[in-house]
Write an enzyme that holds these catalytic residues in place. Structure first.
Site, short mmCIF file in Angstrom:
data_model
loop_
_atom_site.label_atom_id
_atom_site.label_comp_id
_atom_site.label_asym_id
_atom_site.label_seq_id
_atom_site.Cartn_x
_atom_site.Cartn_y
_atom_site.Cartn_z
N HIS A 16 -3.28 25.72 -1.71
CA HIS A 16 -3.90 26.68 -2.62
C HIS A 16 -3.33 28.06 -2.29
O HIS A 16 -2.48 28.20 -1.40
CB HIS A 16 -5.43 26.64 -2.48
CG HIS A 16 -5.91 26.72 -1.06
ND1 HIS A 16 -5.82 27.86 -0.30
CD2 HIS A 16 -6.45 25.78 -0.24
CE1 HIS A 16 -6.30 27.63 0.90
NE2 HIS A 16 -6.70 26.37 0.98
N HIS A 44 -2.92 29.25 1.40
CA HIS A 44 -1.70 28.79 2.10
C HIS A 44 -0.50 29.63 1.68
O HIS A 44 0.33 30.02 2.50
CB HIS A 44 -1.41 27.33 1.77
CG HIS A 44 -2.43 26.34 2.23
ND1 HIS A 44 -3.27 25.67 1.37
CD2 HIS A 44 -2.76 25.89 3.47
CE1 HIS A 44 -4.06 24.85 2.04
NE2 HIS A 44 -3.79 24.96 3.34
N GLY A 94 -4.08 31.17 9.47
CA GLY A 94 -5.10 31.93 8.74
C GLY A 94 -6.33 32.21 9.60
O GLY A 94 -6.74 31.37 10.40
N GLN A 135 -9.55 28.21 15.71
CA GLN A 135 -8.26 27.53 15.86
C GLN A 135 -7.16 28.52 16.23
O GLN A 135 -6.34 28.26 17.12
CB GLN A 135 -7.93 26.82 14.54
CG GLN A 135 -6.51 26.33 14.40
CD GLN A 135 -6.29 25.58 13.10
OE1 GLN A 135 -6.74 24.45 12.96
NE2 GLN A 135 -5.62 26.19 12.14
#
Ligand code: AMP
Length: 287
Positions: free
Chosen positions: A26, A29, A155, A161
């Site tokens: 999407h 990204h 992101g 993460q």
């Protein structure tokens, strides 16, 4: 655009920017790709739904796979290389097993995992998803070894993460610069996510409340008299009004139909994870 299915075909490019993804792409990204294009000569995007980071009861087999649309988006975005590995290209240890991908990967004892730093991983998503961040570290390390980028783009949507990958790269002295990118949102504020496509029309309407509650709690924390007096939001978690604001926010979300996993502050940010129907959504905001 070159499509590569085996690591043996990966070209060596000096100023290569890398965007690892699990596909179902999407605009979020693509914003990582756009950032990479500003800094790098060529861009590689990988699409790999990593079985090692899914728990036995999670959505590995149901994770959306939209490869034709993904390739079209990447071509339009001006990506140079797309890496589409099979599981055995990343995890050659599993080649001779006869069981299903998800089973053999989760029971594979030969597979040498990279462990996430427990201080960063034993909170937020790490509590509800045991082993998840070890799976993420392992795949990112292997992808870096194969692609050998100069820079890699992640992101803030997956902020925990991002912190865990930065720590791994420093600890293992991996020569890749980690670049963080802001969260891209839909017009109403919902953080873009591959999992948003699971939402029914009714759930999609409700989903925006997640972001609205983050804004509300942030505002209440920042404007509480205690915070104003302290003028030091890094110690904000100590104050009682934060607990009250969070408590009320969780109650409102549960009333709207969410099942809240957590709503907590860490690293001077506020984090939320909640299930709406069968879809788990996450979001976060800087304080
Ligand atoms: P995924 O395909 O979900 O593994 O995501 C691949 C990369 O895209 C990760 O670094 C994500 O943090 C990032 N990403 C996913 N959604 C967004 C978004 N809405 N805004 C910015 N980055 C995102």
């Amino acid at each position: 655009m070159q499509i590569i299915r085996s690591k043996s075909e990966m070209p060596r490019i000096p100023k290569l920017g890398f965007v690892p993804t699990m596909g179902a792409l999407h605009a979020g990204h693509i914003s990582l790709v756009e950032k990479a294009k500003q800094d790098c000569d060529q861009i590689c995007v990988s699409i790999f739904v990593n079985p090692l980071q899914f728990g036995p009861n999670e959505d590995f087999s149901k994770y959306p796979r939209t490869i034709d649309a993904d390739l079209e988006l990447l071509e339009k975005a001006g990506v140079d290389i797309v890496y589409l590995p099979e599981v055995t290209d990343i995890y050659p240890e599993t080649r001779n097993s006869s069981s299903s991908v998800a089973t053999r990967i989760s029971t594979e004892t030969e597979l040498e995992k990279i462990h996430a730093n427990p201080e960063l991983a034993n909170k937020l998503c790490g509590l509800n998803r045991p082993g998840h961040f070890d799976g993420v570290c392992t795949v990112v390390k292997r992808l870096f070894d194969i692609v050998q980028p100069q820079r890699a783009y992640f992101g803030e949507k997956d902020y925990q993460q991002l912190m865990i990958i930065r720590e791994m790269v420093n600890r293992l002295k991996i020569p890749v610069e980690i670049i963080s990118c802001p969260i891209l949102r839909e017009a109403d504020g919902l953080a873009m996510s591959s999992r948003n496509r699971y939402l029914s029309a009714e759930e999609r309407r409700i989903a925006v409340q997640l972001y609205q509650e983050l804004l509300k709690v942030k505002s209440e924390i920042l404007h509480s008299p205690t915070t104003a007096q302290k003028r030091d939001i890094s110690h904000v978690s100590a104050i009682a009004s934060e607990g009250e604001a969070i408590h009320q926010s969780i109650a409102r979300l549960e009333k709207a139909g969410f099942k809240v996993d957590y709503l907590e502050t860490h690293w001077n940010r506020i984090f939320i994870a909640a299930k709406l129907g069968n879809t788990r959504l996450i979001d976060n905001l800087a304080l």
